[in-house]
Design a protein around this motif. Structure first.
Motif, PDB file in Angstrom:
ATOM      1  N   ARG A 179     -36.199  -4.302  -4.485  1.00  0.00           N
ATOM      2  CA  ARG A 179     -36.397  -5.350  -5.496  1.00  0.00           C
ATOM      3  C   ARG A 179     -36.337  -6.731  -4.840  1.00  0.00           C
ATOM      4  NH1 ARG A 179     -33.894  -3.024 -11.152  1.00  0.00           N
ATOM      5  NH2 ARG A 179     -34.217  -0.817 -10.649  1.00  0.00           N
ATOM      6  N   GLU A 237     -36.681  -4.770 -15.621  1.00  0.00           N
ATOM      7  CA  GLU A 237     -36.710  -4.457 -14.184  1.00  0.00           C
ATOM      8  C   GLU A 237     -36.650  -2.950 -13.969  1.00  0.00           C
ATOM      9  OE1 GLU A 237     -33.791  -6.140 -11.657  1.00  0.00           O
ATOM     10  OE2 GLU A 237     -34.192  -8.197 -12.290  1.00  0.00           O
ATOM     11  N   TYR A 280     -30.013  -7.643  -4.855  1.00  0.00           N
ATOM     12  CA  TYR A 280     -31.452  -7.468  -4.644  1.00  0.00           C
ATOM     13  C   TYR A 280     -31.687  -7.276  -3.154  1.00  0.00           C
ATOM     14  CZ  TYR A 280     -32.145  -8.883  -9.460  1.00  0.00           C
ATOM     15  OH  TYR A 280     -32.111  -8.924 -10.829  1.00  0.00           O
TER      16      TYR A 280
END
Length: 347
Positions: A179, A237, A280
């Motif tokens: 991500r 997401e 992330y």
């Protein structure tokens, strides 16, 4: 119609849980009135840690009793007075592995089984050992040992889950997607960059839900809206990760929502603060070298500078490695791709 076995057992590392495992489990379900899934791995294999394996099994087989065993859980059971051997190492001999499973069935699951299902040659010996421990017959049912139905292995998938993603269910593959989060103050080109970068990477991006919510409410947000925005951004997401290809580009994160909660209301819900801690794989900060554009929903240049400074301070405070992207849209895309291809860890 009565099934062939009352209780069956499938044991595996499931690292990762792939469609070959799922084929085996479904074949076992078709033959058992009740099936138990057991997973352990010592050491854990990269990207396939116990919480992930547990979630994969629960998502893919929500009605099947699942037990993912770790050393910590063995210690907890011992603390309850249950007598169990140590969790065996992956390289431990077959006898040790089989004995551990037999004792786990009796001591933790409180049951025995009539059949074990595998795709391995060791299955006959495994069933014979369980039969001796349980003092009743245990049959080995071998399913697709030649890997004809689903020609894949966990080793192959761990080496390249992206090339072989067709052998993983979308919720499993999503956990291997890297991500990418884009941060930046108002009018720093995040939204344009998110779409362009995703296209360049051959993947998808997640738009900024907070902006949608702001526009839908005519620029009037209440305090409770901020937590809803953070939750929805994360949910989007997670859904998009199942459709992604290697990378998922995220136009903002709950960290941005945390900023606005503090800026607008001087406080933030504890859950929103926790969501803002989400890691992330790659973090990019869009520089404020774009001319500020007032589209009727933004504040002003001073607010943008304040927001940029907050991001830098907050990322540094959290120990988050980030890279600042500058220049035109094309230049920023090129910079980001270069960083993604770098062998140096980005986060």
């Amino acid at each position: 119609m009565r099934k062939a076995f009352r209780r069956g057992l499938v044991v595996g590392k499931f690292s990762p849980l792939h469609l070959g495992h799922e084929f085996l489990i479904r074949e076992a379900l078709a033959q058992c009135e009740q099936l138990h899934l057991l997973s352990y791995s010592l050491p854990e294999l990269p990207g396939c840690e116990a919480p992930r394996r547990e979630r994969w099994l629960q998502v893919r087989f929500p009605d099947v009793p699942t037990l993912v065993v770790t050393p910590a859980r063995v210690q907890a059971w011992r603390g309850e007075g249950r007598v169990l051997p140590d969790l065996p190492h992956n390289e431990a001999p077959d006898h040790q592995q089989r004995q551990f499973v037999a004792e786990l069935c009796q001591v933790v699951l409180g049951t025995t089984v009539d059949a074990v299902f595998t795709s391995e040659r060791y299955g006959d010996g495994f069933a014979a050992h369980l039969a001796q421990c349980f003092d009743h017959p245990v049959q080995h049912v071998c399913i697709d040992q030649a890997r004809v139905a689903v020609p894949i292995s966990g080793t192959q998938l761990r080496e390249d889950p992206h090339r072989l993603k067709a052998f993983l269910a979308p919720p499993v593959y999503a956990d291997f997607v890297e991500r990418i989060v884009l941060l930046g103050g108002e009018s720093t080109g995040k939204s344009s960059l998110a779409a362009a970068l995703a296209q360049a990477l051959g993947s998808v991006h997640v738009a900024e839900y907070g902006r949608e919510c702001w526009e839908a409410r005519g620029g009037e947000l209440q305090y409770d809206n901020l937590l809803h925005i953070g939750r929805t951004q994360v949910a989007r997401e997670n859904a998009a990760a199942e459709r992604a290809n290697r990378y998922l580009v995220c136009d903002t994160s709950p960290l941005t929502t945390l900023f606005y909660s503090g800026a607008m209301f001087g406080r933030a819900e504890p859950e929103l603060q926790r969501l803002a801690e989400r890691p992330y794989a790659h973090t990019f900060l869009c520089a404020d070298d774009f001319p500020f554009v007032q589209d009727g929903t933004r504040q002003d240049e001073t607010f943008r500078r304040r927001q940029q400074a907050w991001y830098r301070d907050e990322l540094q405070r959290r120990g988050c490695i980030y890279h600042e992207l500058r220049g035109s849209l094309a230049e920023r895309v090129a910079q980001a791709i270069k960083m993604l291809q770098s062998p140096v860890p980005q986060a």
